[in-house]
Every structure is written in C-alpha cells, then in structure tokens.
Design a protein around this motif. Structure first.
Motif, PDB file in Angstrom:
ATOM      1  N   ILE A 191     -21.918-109.293  -0.917  1.00 21.45           N
ATOM      2  CA  ILE A 191     -20.603-108.867  -1.389  1.00 21.45           C
ATOM      3  C   ILE A 191     -19.633-109.002  -0.221  1.00 21.45           C
ATOM      4  O   ILE A 191     -20.030-108.867   0.936  1.00 21.45           O
ATOM      5  CB  ILE A 191     -20.643-107.408  -1.915  1.00 21.45           C
ATOM      6  CG1 ILE A 191     -19.397-107.081  -2.723  1.00 21.45           C
ATOM      7  CG2 ILE A 191     -20.852-106.414  -0.770  1.00 21.45           C
ATOM      8  CD1 ILE A 191     -19.506-105.795  -3.532  1.00 21.45           C
ATOM      9  N   VAL A 192     -18.382-109.294  -0.536  1.00 21.63           N
ATOM     10  CA  VAL A 192     -17.348-109.326   0.503  1.00 21.63           C
ATOM     11  C   VAL A 192     -16.553-108.030   0.402  1.00 21.63           C
ATOM     12  O   VAL A 192     -16.083-107.654  -0.671  1.00 21.63           O
ATOM     13  CB  VAL A 192     -16.425-110.557   0.353  1.00 21.63           C
ATOM     14  CG1 VAL A 192     -15.294-110.497   1.378  1.00 21.63           C
ATOM     15  CG2 VAL A 192     -17.220-111.847   0.516  1.00 21.63           C
ATOM     16  N   ILE A 193     -16.451-107.358   1.538  1.00 16.89           N
ATOM     17  CA  ILE A 193     -15.777-106.068   1.617  1.00 16.89           C
ATOM     18  C   ILE A 193     -14.503-106.239   2.430  1.00 16.89           C
ATOM     19  O   ILE A 193     -14.523-106.837   3.511  1.00 16.89           O
ATOM     20  CB  ILE A 193     -16.713-105.018   2.258  1.00 16.89           C
ATOM     21  CG1 ILE A 193     -17.943-104.820   1.358  1.00 16.89           C
ATOM     22  CG2 ILE A 193     -15.979-103.696   2.499  1.00 16.89           C
ATOM     23  CD1 ILE A 193     -19.009-103.924   1.931  1.00 16.89           C
ATOM     24  N   ASN A 194     -13.407-105.702   1.925  1.00 17.74           N
ATOM     25  CA  ASN A 194     -12.111-105.814   2.604  1.00 17.74           C
ATOM     26  C   ASN A 194     -11.987-104.751   3.691  1.00 17.74           C
ATOM     27  O   ASN A 194     -11.194-103.819   3.592  1.00 17.74           O
ATOM     28  CB  ASN A 194     -10.964-105.708   1.593  1.00 17.74           C
ATOM     29  CG  ASN A 194     -10.988-106.847   0.602  1.00 17.74           C
ATOM     30  OD1 ASN A 194     -11.196-107.998   0.972  1.00 17.74           O
ATOM     31  ND2 ASN A 194     -10.812-106.539  -0.661  1.00 17.74           N
ATOM     32  N   GLN A 223     -20.611 -98.638   9.963  1.00 22.45           N
ATOM     33  CA  GLN A 223     -20.762 -97.179   9.934  1.00 22.45           C
ATOM     34  C   GLN A 223     -21.598 -96.733   8.733  1.00 22.45           C
ATOM     35  O   GLN A 223     -22.208 -95.661   8.756  1.00 22.45           O
ATOM     36  CB  GLN A 223     -19.391 -96.501   9.866  1.00 22.45           C
ATOM     37  CG  GLN A 223     -18.534 -96.699  11.072  1.00 22.45           C
ATOM     38  CD  GLN A 223     -17.122 -96.148  10.860  1.00 22.45           C
ATOM     39  OE1 GLN A 223     -16.856 -95.400   9.911  1.00 22.45           O
ATOM     40  NE2 GLN A 223     -16.200 -96.528  11.735  1.00 22.45           N
ATOM     41  N   HIS A 224     -21.635 -97.557   7.697  1.00 19.32           N
ATOM     42  CA  HIS A 224     -22.334 -97.192   6.458  1.00 19.32           C
ATOM     43  C   HIS A 224     -23.683 -97.902   6.288  1.00 19.32           C
ATOM     44  O   HIS A 224     -24.397 -97.620   5.324  1.00 19.32           O
ATOM     45  CB  HIS A 224     -21.443 -97.476   5.251  1.00 19.32           C
ATOM     46  CG  HIS A 224     -20.124 -96.779   5.337  1.00 19.32           C
ATOM     47  ND1 HIS A 224     -19.986 -95.409   5.208  1.00 19.32           N
ATOM     48  CD2 HIS A 224     -18.878 -97.255   5.582  1.00 19.32           C
ATOM     49  CE1 HIS A 224     -18.716 -95.084   5.351  1.00 19.32           C
ATOM     50  NE2 HIS A 224     -18.026 -96.180   5.575  1.00 19.32           N
ATOM     51  N   ASP A 245     -21.785-102.395  -4.473  1.00 23.50           N
ATOM     52  CA  ASP A 245     -20.503-101.939  -5.027  1.00 23.50           C
ATOM     53  C   ASP A 245     -20.109-100.586  -4.434  1.00 23.50           C
ATOM     54  O   ASP A 245     -18.943-100.349  -4.107  1.00 23.50           O
ATOM     55  CB  ASP A 245     -20.574-101.838  -6.554  1.00 23.50           C
ATOM     56  CG  ASP A 245     -20.571-103.202  -7.237  1.00 23.50           C
ATOM     57  OD1 ASP A 245     -20.236-104.214  -6.583  1.00 23.50           O
ATOM     58  OD2 ASP A 245     -20.919-103.254  -8.442  1.00 23.50           O
ATOM     59  N   GLU A 246     -21.076 -99.691  -4.312  1.00 22.54           N
ATOM     60  CA  GLU A 246     -20.803 -98.371  -3.716  1.00 22.54           C
ATOM     61  C   GLU A 246     -20.444 -98.511  -2.235  1.00 22.54           C
ATOM     62  O   GLU A 246     -19.531 -97.852  -1.743  1.00 22.54           O
ATOM     63  CB  GLU A 246     -22.024 -97.461  -3.891  1.00 22.54           C
ATOM     64  CG  GLU A 246     -21.828 -96.051  -3.385  1.00 22.54           C
ATOM     65  CD  GLU A 246     -20.827 -95.223  -4.174  1.00 22.54           C
ATOM     66  OE1 GLU A 246     -20.328 -94.233  -3.614  1.00 22.54           O
ATOM     67  OE2 GLU A 246     -20.503 -95.573  -5.333  1.00 22.54           O
ATOM     68  N   LEU A 247     -21.157 -99.384  -1.517  1.00 18.44           N
ATOM     69  CA  LEU A 247     -20.845 -99.645  -0.105  1.00 18.44           C
ATOM     70  C   LEU A 247     -19.425-100.159   0.023  1.00 18.44           C
ATOM     71  O   LEU A 247     -18.675 -99.733   0.906  1.00 18.44           O
ATOM     72  CB  LEU A 247     -21.841-100.645   0.489  1.00 18.44           C
ATOM     73  CG  LEU A 247     -21.565-101.108   1.920  1.00 18.44           C
ATOM     74  CD1 LEU A 247     -21.591 -99.941   2.904  1.00 18.44           C
ATOM     75  CD2 LEU A 247     -22.550-102.193   2.322  1.00 18.44           C
ATOM     76  N   LYS A 248     -19.030-101.065  -0.834  1.00 17.77           N
ATOM     77  CA  LYS A 248     -17.667-101.611  -0.824  1.00 17.77           C
ATOM     78  C   LYS A 248     -16.636-100.500  -1.026  1.00 17.77           C
ATOM     79  O   LYS A 248     -15.648-100.402  -0.293  1.00 17.77           O
ATOM     80  CB  LYS A 248     -17.534-102.677  -1.905  1.00 17.77           C
ATOM     81  CG  LYS A 248     -16.152-103.339  -2.001  1.00 17.77           C
ATOM     82  CD  LYS A 248     -16.162-104.429  -3.076  1.00 17.77           C
ATOM     83  CE  LYS A 248     -14.809-105.044  -3.281  1.00 17.77           C
ATOM     84  NZ  LYS A 248     -14.400-105.957  -2.203  1.00 17.77           N
ATOM     85  N   LYS A 249     -16.922 -99.634  -2.007  1.00 17.40           N
ATOM     86  CA  LYS A 249     -15.999 -98.557  -2.322  1.00 17.40           C
ATOM     87  C   LYS A 249     -15.815 -97.621  -1.122  1.00 17.40           C
ATOM     88  O   LYS A 249     -14.683 -97.299  -0.764  1.00 17.40           O
ATOM     89  CB  LYS A 249     -16.520 -97.776  -3.539  1.00 17.40           C
ATOM     90  CG  LYS A 249     -15.543 -96.783  -4.100  1.00 17.40           C
ATOM     91  CD  LYS A 249     -15.958 -96.270  -5.468  1.00 17.40           C
ATOM     92  CE  LYS A 249     -17.034 -95.243  -5.331  1.00 17.40           C
ATOM     93  NZ  LYS A 249     -17.446 -94.642  -6.622  1.00 17.40           N
ATOM     94  N   ILE A 250     -16.908 -97.199  -0.488  1.00 19.89           N
ATOM     95  CA  ILE A 250     -16.750 -96.251   0.619  1.00 19.89           C
ATOM     96  C   ILE A 250     -16.240 -96.925   1.894  1.00 19.89           C
ATOM     97  O   ILE A 250     -15.564 -96.285   2.703  1.00 19.89           O
ATOM     98  CB  ILE A 250     -18.052 -95.456   0.896  1.00 19.89           C
ATOM     99  CG1 ILE A 250     -19.193 -96.353   1.343  1.00 19.89           C
ATOM    100  CG2 ILE A 250     -18.435 -94.622  -0.288  1.00 19.89           C
ATOM    101  CD1 ILE A 250     -20.457 -95.618   1.747  1.00 19.89           C
ATOM    102  N   SER A 251     -16.515 -98.209   2.059  1.00 11.80           N
ATOM    103  CA  SER A 251     -16.053 -98.919   3.253  1.00 11.80           C
ATOM    104  C   SER A 251     -14.564 -99.267   3.198  1.00 11.80           C
ATOM    105  O   SER A 251     -13.919 -99.412   4.219  1.00 11.80           O
ATOM    106  CB  SER A 251     -16.844-100.223   3.452  1.00 11.80           C
ATOM    107  OG  SER A 251     -18.191 -99.961   3.723  1.00 11.80           O
ATOM    108  N   GLU A 252     -14.036 -99.410   1.990  1.00  9.70           N
ATOM    109  CA  GLU A 252     -12.633 -99.782   1.839  1.00  9.70           C
ATOM    110  C   GLU A 252     -11.695 -98.588   1.771  1.00  9.70           C
ATOM    111  O   GLU A 252     -10.492 -98.753   1.640  1.00  9.70           O
ATOM    112  CB  GLU A 252     -12.454-100.682   0.614  1.00  9.70           C
ATOM    113  CG  GLU A 252     -13.078-102.045   0.780  1.00  9.70           C
ATOM    114  CD  GLU A 252     -12.919-102.948  -0.430  1.00  9.70           C
ATOM    115  OE1 GLU A 252     -12.492-102.481  -1.516  1.00  9.70           O
ATOM    116  OE2 GLU A 252     -13.245-104.153  -0.303  1.00  9.70           O
ATOM    117  N   LYS A 253     -12.235 -97.373   1.884  1.00  6.29           N
ATOM    118  CA  LYS A 253     -11.402 -96.164   1.853  1.00  6.29           C
ATOM    119  C   LYS A 253     -10.531 -96.093   3.080  1.00  6.29           C
ATOM    120  O   LYS A 253     -10.908 -96.426   4.174  1.00  6.29           O
ATOM    121  CB  LYS A 253     -12.269 -94.904   1.795  1.00  6.29           C
ATOM    122  CG  LYS A 253     -12.793 -94.612   0.428  1.00  6.29           C
ATOM    123  CD  LYS A 253     -13.552 -93.303   0.440  1.00  6.29           C
ATOM    124  CE  LYS A 253     -14.125 -93.005  -0.917  1.00  6.29           C
ATOM    125  NZ  LYS A 253     -14.920 -91.783  -0.923  1.00  6.29           N
TER     126      LYS A 253
END
Length: 176
Positions: free
Chosen positions: A36-39, A47-48, A168-176
């Motif tokens: 997945i690509v995370i912004n 960190q995650h 998807d969960e990693l993306k959500k918490i990393s993009e906060k």
C-alpha cells in the motif's frame, strides 16, 4: 436419481483430481505479499511498524480476538524484540521475534505458530519512498505441508483479506 448420483460422482472426482494436482503441482514454498502507498514519510510510518508493540496496534490477526493475551519481551525496535500471543480458536497461539532491523526501511521477523497447528514462517515489512509518500510491503514466507497445498487458494484469499485490513489500518493511523 441416477442423474443426481452421476453429478455427485463427477463432483467427487473433480475434487479428488484437484487435490492430487495441488499436492503434486503446487510448490511447498509459500510467499504472500501485499503493498500500500501511504501519504506520509517513511519515518512516520516506521513508528507503526518498527516494533512488535507498534505492529499490534493495527495487527488484524490480533484484533480478531478482543480477549487476546499478549506478552512482550526484549527491547522494542531491536533484534530480539518479541511477543507471545494466546487467543481464541481463530487467533491461536504463537510468538513473533524480530530478527533484523534497518531503521525506517525494513523489519524482519520469525513467526512460530503453536496452535491450532505447529509451523514456522518469516515476515517482512519493507518501506520504500514512493513519490511524496511511502510504499509499505508486508510479506510472509513459509513452507506448506502436502495437505496445506490443497488449501493454497483459500489461504491466498484469507491472507489478502487480513493483510489488506491491516495495511488499510496502518495507512489510516500513519496519515493522521
């Protein structure tokens, strides 16, 4: 009645043929990965994923049992960082130990499954720059028993679902 028996006979033969072909043709080496690509910069994503405790904040396998028992040991984010889990029938029991760390780039681990069946696997998280974000690849490698080869398509489906939920969960918490 004869037609139904013939149809059932053909179905049984097809299932048996698939099982024999799967046991003979599928490799014992199993590799599964999803990306997945995370912004977010890789330092923030790290960190995650950079310790077993951070991983379990979004680990979909651990979240499958709200009463899971997890015991951590070792120094977080270093070789030897580990955890032991014990959960319901869906989660089972096992342990994961970090075997290699390249900060902000790669974390490798050994997984030892204890229940519902004994097994070993290797896991990796690989972070690479992608545009202004970070591509995260979650991979797992293990060896399939002859009988597990038959279930490979189902394993691919289940792993895809679980890895997808986790990323998807990693993306959500990393993009906060």
């Amino acid at each position: 009645m004869k037609t139904i028996l013939k149809i059932l006979g053909v179905i049984v033969l097809l299932i048996l043929a698939y099982a024999v072909i799967a046991m003979l043709a599928f490799s014992k080496d199993y590799h599964f990965e999803k990306s997945i690509v995370i912004n977010a910069p890789k330092e923030k994503v790290w960190q995650h994923v950079g310790s077993t405790k951070a991983f379990n904040e979004w680990n979909p396998f651990a979240k499958a049992d709200p009463n899971i028992q997890i015991t951590y040991s070792g120094t977080p984010g270093t070789v030897g960082d580990s955890y032991h889990w014990k959960g319901n029938d869906q989660v089972g029991e096992g342990e994961q130990t970090v075997t290699a760390v390249v900060p902000n780039e790669k974390l490798s681990s050994d997984l030892h499954f204890i229940k519902p069946w004994e097994g070993m696997a290797k896991g990796n998280f690989i972070l690479t720059p992608e545009g202004s974000g970070t591509k995260v690849t979650w991979a797992m490698d293990n060896e399939l028993t002859t009988m597990m080869k038959i279930m490979k398509p189902m394993m691919d489906s289940q792993m895809g679902k679980m890895f997808g939920q986790g990323l998807d969960e990693l993306k959500k918490i990393s993009e906060k």
